[in-house]
Scaffold this active site. Structure first.
Site, PDB file in Angstrom:
ATOM      1  N   LYS A 128     -11.233  67.946  13.163  1.00 37.57           N
ATOM      2  CA  LYS A 128     -11.911  68.966  12.351  1.00 37.57           C
ATOM      3  C   LYS A 128     -11.313  70.365  12.493  1.00 37.57           C
ATOM      4  O   LYS A 128     -11.509  71.208  11.620  1.00 37.57           O
ATOM      5  CB  LYS A 128     -13.394  69.036  12.754  1.00 37.57           C
ATOM      6  CG  LYS A 128     -14.173  67.793  12.363  1.00 37.57           C
ATOM      7  CD  LYS A 128     -14.262  67.671  10.875  1.00 37.57           C
ATOM      8  CE  LYS A 128     -14.848  66.344  10.449  1.00 37.57           C
ATOM      9  NZ  LYS A 128     -14.504  66.022   9.053  1.00 37.57           N
TER      10      LYS A 128
ATOM     11  N   TYR B 148      -9.247  54.742  16.951  1.00 40.46           N
ATOM     12  CA  TYR B 148      -9.930  55.355  18.097  1.00 40.46           C
ATOM     13  C   TYR B 148     -10.365  54.230  19.020  1.00 40.46           C
ATOM     14  O   TYR B 148     -10.954  53.248  18.557  1.00 40.46           O
ATOM     15  CB  TYR B 148     -11.178  56.113  17.628  1.00 40.46           C
ATOM     16  CG  TYR B 148     -10.908  57.325  16.769  1.00 40.46           C
ATOM     17  CD1 TYR B 148     -10.657  57.189  15.402  1.00 40.46           C
ATOM     18  CD2 TYR B 148     -10.891  58.608  17.312  1.00 40.46           C
ATOM     19  CE1 TYR B 148     -10.410  58.304  14.602  1.00 40.46           C
ATOM     20  CE2 TYR B 148     -10.653  59.724  16.516  1.00 40.46           C
ATOM     21  CZ  TYR B 148     -10.415  59.563  15.169  1.00 40.46           C
ATOM     22  OH  TYR B 148     -10.167  60.665  14.384  1.00 40.46           O
TER      23      TYR B 148
ATOM     24  N   PRO C 197     -10.832  67.690  19.488  1.00 39.79           N
ATOM     25  CA  PRO C 197     -10.053  67.095  18.385  1.00 39.79           C
ATOM     26  C   PRO C 197     -10.535  65.702  17.966  1.00 39.79           C
ATOM     27  O   PRO C 197     -10.068  65.144  17.002  1.00 39.79           O
ATOM     28  CB  PRO C 197      -8.632  67.039  18.941  1.00 39.79           C
ATOM     29  CG  PRO C 197      -8.752  67.208  20.396  1.00 39.79           C
ATOM     30  CD  PRO C 197     -10.013  67.939  20.664  1.00 39.79           C
TER      31      PRO C 197
ATOM     32  N   TYR D 128     -16.755  62.504   8.409  1.00 37.25           N
ATOM     33  CA  TYR D 128     -15.329  62.454   8.745  1.00 37.25           C
ATOM     34  C   TYR D 128     -14.496  62.925   7.548  1.00 37.25           C
ATOM     35  O   TYR D 128     -13.499  63.618   7.702  1.00 37.25           O
ATOM     36  CB  TYR D 128     -14.934  61.032   9.135  1.00 37.25           C
ATOM     37  CG  TYR D 128     -13.579  60.950   9.825  1.00 37.25           C
ATOM     38  CD1 TYR D 128     -12.429  60.638   9.109  1.00 37.25           C
ATOM     39  CD2 TYR D 128     -13.450  61.220  11.191  1.00 37.25           C
ATOM     40  CE1 TYR D 128     -11.190  60.583   9.733  1.00 37.25           C
ATOM     41  CE2 TYR D 128     -12.214  61.151  11.817  1.00 37.25           C
ATOM     42  CZ  TYR D 128     -11.085  60.835  11.082  1.00 37.25           C
ATOM     43  OH  TYR D 128      -9.850  60.790  11.708  1.00 37.25           O
TER      44      TYR D 128
ATOM     45  N   HIS E 284      -4.876  57.876   3.852  1.00 43.87           N
ATOM     46  CA  HIS E 284      -5.626  56.833   4.564  1.00 43.87           C
ATOM     47  C   HIS E 284      -6.984  56.620   3.923  1.00 43.87           C
ATOM     48  O   HIS E 284      -7.632  57.560   3.497  1.00 43.87           O
ATOM     49  CB  HIS E 284      -5.881  57.263   6.018  1.00 43.87           C
ATOM     50  CG  HIS E 284      -4.706  57.081   6.894  1.00 43.87           C
ATOM     51  ND1 HIS E 284      -4.419  55.908   7.528  1.00 43.87           N
ATOM     52  CD2 HIS E 284      -3.721  57.940   7.210  1.00 43.87           C
ATOM     53  CE1 HIS E 284      -3.312  56.047   8.218  1.00 43.87           C
ATOM     54  NE2 HIS E 284      -2.867  57.262   8.035  1.00 43.87           N
TER      55      HIS E 284
HETATM   56  P1  FAS Z   1      -4.190  79.179  15.742  1.00 49.57           P
HETATM   57  O1  FAS Z   1      -4.512  79.269  17.200  1.00 49.57           O
HETATM   58  O2  FAS Z   1      -3.428  78.003  15.230  1.00 49.57           O
HETATM   59  O3  FAS Z   1      -3.347  80.463  15.290  1.00 49.57           O
HETATM   60  C1  FAS Z   1      -3.684  81.743  15.794  1.00 49.57           C
HETATM   61  C2  FAS Z   1      -2.426  82.589  15.714  1.00 49.57           C
HETATM   62  O4  FAS Z   1      -2.766  83.915  16.153  1.00 49.57           O
HETATM   63  C3  FAS Z   1      -1.334  82.078  16.645  1.00 49.57           C
HETATM   64  O5  FAS Z   1      -0.125  81.954  15.928  1.00 49.57           O
HETATM   65  C4  FAS Z   1      -1.239  83.140  17.736  1.00 49.57           C
HETATM   66  O6  FAS Z   1       0.087  83.334  18.195  1.00 49.57           O
HETATM   67  C5  FAS Z   1      -1.747  84.379  17.021  1.00 49.57           C
HETATM   68  N1  FAS Z   1      -2.340  85.386  17.908  1.00 49.57           N
HETATM   69  C6  FAS Z   1      -3.114  85.188  18.992  1.00 49.57           C
HETATM   70  N2  FAS Z   1      -3.469  86.370  19.531  1.00 49.57           N
HETATM   71  C7  FAS Z   1      -2.912  87.347  18.753  1.00 49.57           C
HETATM   72  C8  FAS Z   1      -2.904  88.761  18.782  1.00 49.57           C
HETATM   73  N3  FAS Z   1      -3.563  89.421  19.729  1.00 49.57           N
HETATM   74  N4  FAS Z   1      -2.218  89.423  17.826  1.00 49.57           N
HETATM   75  C9  FAS Z   1      -1.557  88.750  16.839  1.00 49.57           C
HETATM   76  N5  FAS Z   1      -1.508  87.405  16.760  1.00 49.57           N
HETATM   77  C10 FAS Z   1      -2.183  86.717  17.711  1.00 49.57           C
HETATM   78  N6  FAS Z   1      -7.121  70.259  15.404  1.00 49.57           N
HETATM   79  C11 FAS Z   1      -7.212  69.053  14.781  1.00 49.57           C
HETATM   80  O7  FAS Z   1      -7.837  68.970  13.716  1.00 49.57           O
HETATM   81  N7  FAS Z   1      -6.610  67.939  15.331  1.00 49.57           N
HETATM   82  C12 FAS Z   1      -5.887  68.004  16.503  1.00 49.57           C
HETATM   83  O8  FAS Z   1      -5.358  67.000  16.977  1.00 49.57           O
HETATM   84  C13 FAS Z   1      -5.758  69.245  17.174  1.00 49.57           C
HETATM   85  N8  FAS Z   1      -5.034  69.345  18.339  1.00 49.57           N
HETATM   86  C14 FAS Z   1      -4.955  70.572  18.967  1.00 49.57           C
HETATM   87  C15 FAS Z   1      -4.216  70.730  20.174  1.00 49.57           C
HETATM   88  C16 FAS Z   1      -4.142  71.990  20.805  1.00 49.57           C
HETATM   89  C17 FAS Z   1      -3.362  72.137  22.106  1.00 49.57           C
HETATM   90  C18 FAS Z   1      -4.815  73.100  20.264  1.00 49.57           C
HETATM   91  C19 FAS Z   1      -4.798  74.447  20.964  1.00 49.57           C
HETATM   92  C20 FAS Z   1      -5.544  72.955  19.080  1.00 49.57           C
HETATM   93  C21 FAS Z   1      -5.611  71.692  18.418  1.00 49.57           C
HETATM   94  N9  FAS Z   1      -6.302  71.529  17.221  1.00 49.57           N
HETATM   95  C22 FAS Z   1      -6.405  70.346  16.579  1.00 49.57           C
HETATM   96  C23 FAS Z   1      -6.950  72.619  16.613  1.00 49.57           C
HETATM   97  C24 FAS Z   1      -5.910  73.436  15.895  1.00 49.57           C
HETATM   98  O9  FAS Z   1      -5.234  72.636  14.974  1.00 49.57           O
HETATM   99  C25 FAS Z   1      -6.613  74.616  15.301  1.00 49.57           C
HETATM  100  O10 FAS Z   1      -7.837  74.239  14.689  1.00 49.57           O
HETATM  101  C26 FAS Z   1      -5.776  75.366  14.300  1.00 49.57           C
HETATM  102  O11 FAS Z   1      -4.567  75.724  14.930  1.00 49.57           O
HETATM  103  C27 FAS Z   1      -6.589  76.592  13.873  1.00 49.57           C
HETATM  104  O12 FAS Z   1      -5.741  77.455  13.239  1.00 49.57           O
HETATM  105  P2  FAS Z   1      -5.920  79.046  13.429  1.00 49.57           P
HETATM  106  O13 FAS Z   1      -7.346  79.389  13.315  1.00 49.57           O
HETATM  107  O14 FAS Z   1      -4.920  79.653  12.542  1.00 49.57           O
HETATM  108  O15 FAS Z   1      -5.572  79.326  14.983  1.00 49.57           O
HETATM  109  C1  PHB Z   2      -3.663  63.588  15.256  1.00 49.78           C
HETATM  110  O1  PHB Z   2      -3.004  62.860  14.483  1.00 49.78           O
HETATM  111  O2  PHB Z   2      -3.143  64.507  15.954  1.00 49.78           O
HETATM  112  C2  PHB Z   2      -5.157  63.366  15.373  1.00 49.78           C
HETATM  113  C3  PHB Z   2      -5.764  62.376  14.603  1.00 49.78           C
HETATM  114  C4  PHB Z   2      -7.144  62.198  14.699  1.00 49.78           C
HETATM  115  C5  PHB Z   2      -7.865  63.012  15.570  1.00 49.78           C
HETATM  116  C6  PHB Z   2      -7.243  63.989  16.342  1.00 49.78           C
HETATM  117  C7  PHB Z   2      -5.880  64.172  16.240  1.00 49.78           C
HETATM  118  O3  PHB Z   2      -9.221  62.853  15.673  1.00 49.78           O
END
Ligand code: FAS
Ligand code: PHB
Length: 400
Positions: free
Chosen positions: A296, A200, A292, A384, A72
């Site tokens: 980031k 957005y 989100p 961004y 994009h």
């Molecule tokens: P994660 O949380 O992905 O991974 C952590 C891992 O550690 C998991 O697999 C978990 O099972 C494991 N774990 C936890 N406790 C443990 C323990 N005690 N022992 C061993 N393992 C354990 N970011 C965006 O940029 N755009 C989005 O749209 C977006 N939407 C999101 C929606 C949701 C519902 C959530 C929760 C997050 C969202 N995020 C988004 C942010 C997300 O993408 C995170 O930034 C990303 O998963 C970060 O990755 P990790 O730091 O690896 O953490």
């Molecule tokens: C997504 O595609 O999940 C998405 C895109 C832009 C955002 C957040 C999430 O700011």
């Protein structure tokens, strides 16, 4: 069991770190609480900064992303129910970003781990970090009912916001900064063709976002009150509300269809400092959470891992602790830059329950300024797109 780096958490941060350490000849073991299937079932991020894309390509992990991802030039902002304008990241900075799902990245990282024979222990529980202030830390955990111990030189806490690693830092050392927003995002995934751009929407009914995972997979979000329950939002109700938040011409081009995933994510900004204590380093959501809105979260996990893997590789190659000593301050400079951008966009685009008429006008004129000022758009585009990674010599910069 013994290794050089024990990685707690097998999400994107933990799996990318094990890949990058392997490339530097540093051994690691990944301890993951869930099964692979459960990790892959979580639908999360979808937008990758240029820095993330370049890093994945440099690791040979870009082939599927380049085939299935969606590059994009920028994103659209629509407001007041009628006006729309483009923040053209490519025109301002010559950078692009990629729409490619976190689930796909996780699959690519898991495939690379299998290919290199990475030790990943899934379905562990009762993980405890011990002796992190000594030169011989270790991790205790249970797996298949057996109590196990992993001795290591360093521990990387990549276990997300609800993990155990951050809690191993003494409360007298840890400083926490948090802002909880009074709403969440109800997100839907559907096998429908997406809009051409990421859009957005600031609307009196609430924020909405149109995104994608591929030319046949759409991702949409609407802002909802914190107490919202997914079961109160059947697909038809979601699609009607989503369309009501976009200009009529754009709403008419939204293709609806059955949801294949629907979930609510609460919005918060959170940063834990420092991101290192003794032989424990935090990376990704274990150290910070961003709303989100700025796309980031995943990209910050990648930049933490880039800095941490570079620092650990330098230690094992030279014995110098300069980069590992500078890791927390360097990672936090980028974290706070992204936290501020995500906070700014969340305030700019959402309806806050306690918004006064003054707040409403101020928000509208911020949008007007953004729409009419090249400089304002360039500043937002720069954030961004994601700031460049700092060079190793920046580690010498004393923390601000
Ligand atoms: P994660 O949380 O992905 O991974 C952590 C891992 O550690 C998991 O697999 C978990 O099972 C494991 N774990 C936890 N406790 C443990 C323990 N005690 N022992 C061993 N393992 C354990 N970011 C965006 O940029 N755009 C989005 O749209 C977006 N939407 C999101 C929606 C949701 C519902 C959530 C929760 C997050 C969202 N995020 C988004 C942010 C997300 O993408 C995170 O930034 C990303 O998963 C970060 O990755 P990790 O730091 O690896 O953490
Ligand atoms: C997504 O595609 O999940 C998405 C895109 C832009 C955002 C957040 C999430 O700011």
């Amino acid at each position: 069991m013994k290794t050089q780096v024990a990685i707690v958490g097998g999400g994107p941060a933990g799996m990318l770190l094990s890949e990058m350490l392997h490339r530097a000849g540093v051994a690691s073991v990944v301890l993951e609480r869930s099964s692979e299937a459960h990790v892959l079932s979580r639908i999360r991020a979808g937008v990758l900064e240029q820095g993330t894309v370049d890093l994945l390509r440099s690791l040979g992990l870009g082939e599927r992303m380049d085939r299935e991802g969606h590059p994009h030039d920028g994103m659209q902002i629509v407001w007041a129910g009628r006006e729309n304008f483009m923040i053209d990241v490519h025109a301002h900075l010559g950078k692009r970003f990629m729409a490619y799902g976190q689930t796909q990245i996780q699959e690519d990282l898991m495939a690379a781990a299998r290919e290199r024979g990475q030790v990943v222990l899934n379905e562990v529980d009762s993980v405890r970090l011990e002796d992190i202030e000594s030169e011989h830390p270790h991790v205790l955990f249970r797996r298949d009912g057996e109590e196990l111990r992993l001795d290591c030189d360093f521990i990387a806490g990549c276990d997300g916001f609800h993990g155990v690693s951050r809690k191993a830092i003494p409360p007298t050392v840890l400083r926490e900064f948090e802002k909880v927003y009074p709403f969440g995002w109800l997100g839907i995934l559907s096998r429908t063709p997406p809009l051409a751009d990421i859009v957005y929407a600031n609307n009196p009914r609430g924020f909405a976002l149109a995104s994608m995972r591929s030319p046949t997979l759409s991702r949409y979000y609407i802002q909802v009150p914190l107490e919202t329950r997914v079961e109160d939002w059947p697909d038809d109700r979601f699609w009607d509300e989503l369309k009501a938040r976009f200009p009529a011409d754009m709403a008419a081009s939204i293709v609806t269809g059955p949801s294949i995933e629907k979930s609510i994510a609460p919005l918060r900004s959170y940063v834990a400092e420092p991101m290192r204590h003794g032989r424990l380093f935090l990376a990704g959501d274990a150290a910070h959470i961003v709303p989100p809105t700025g796309a980031k979260g995943l990209n910050l996990a990648v930049s933490d891992v880039f800095y941490l893997s570079r620092a650990l590789a330098d230690f094992y190659a030279t014995g110098s602790t300069r980069l590992i000593d500078g890791y927390s301050a360097m990672a936090l400079r980028r974290v706070w830059s992204s936290v501020r951008t995500s906070w700014y966009l969340t305030n700019l685009l959402h309806r806050f329950p306690d918004m006064s008429d003054f707040d409403q006008r101020a928000q509208e004129y911020e949008l007007h300024y953004l729409q009419t000022s090249h400089h304002a758009q360039a500043a937002l585009a720069e954030q961004y797109a994601g700031l460049p990674f700092e060079p190793p010599e920046a580690a010498a910069v004393p923390p601000r």
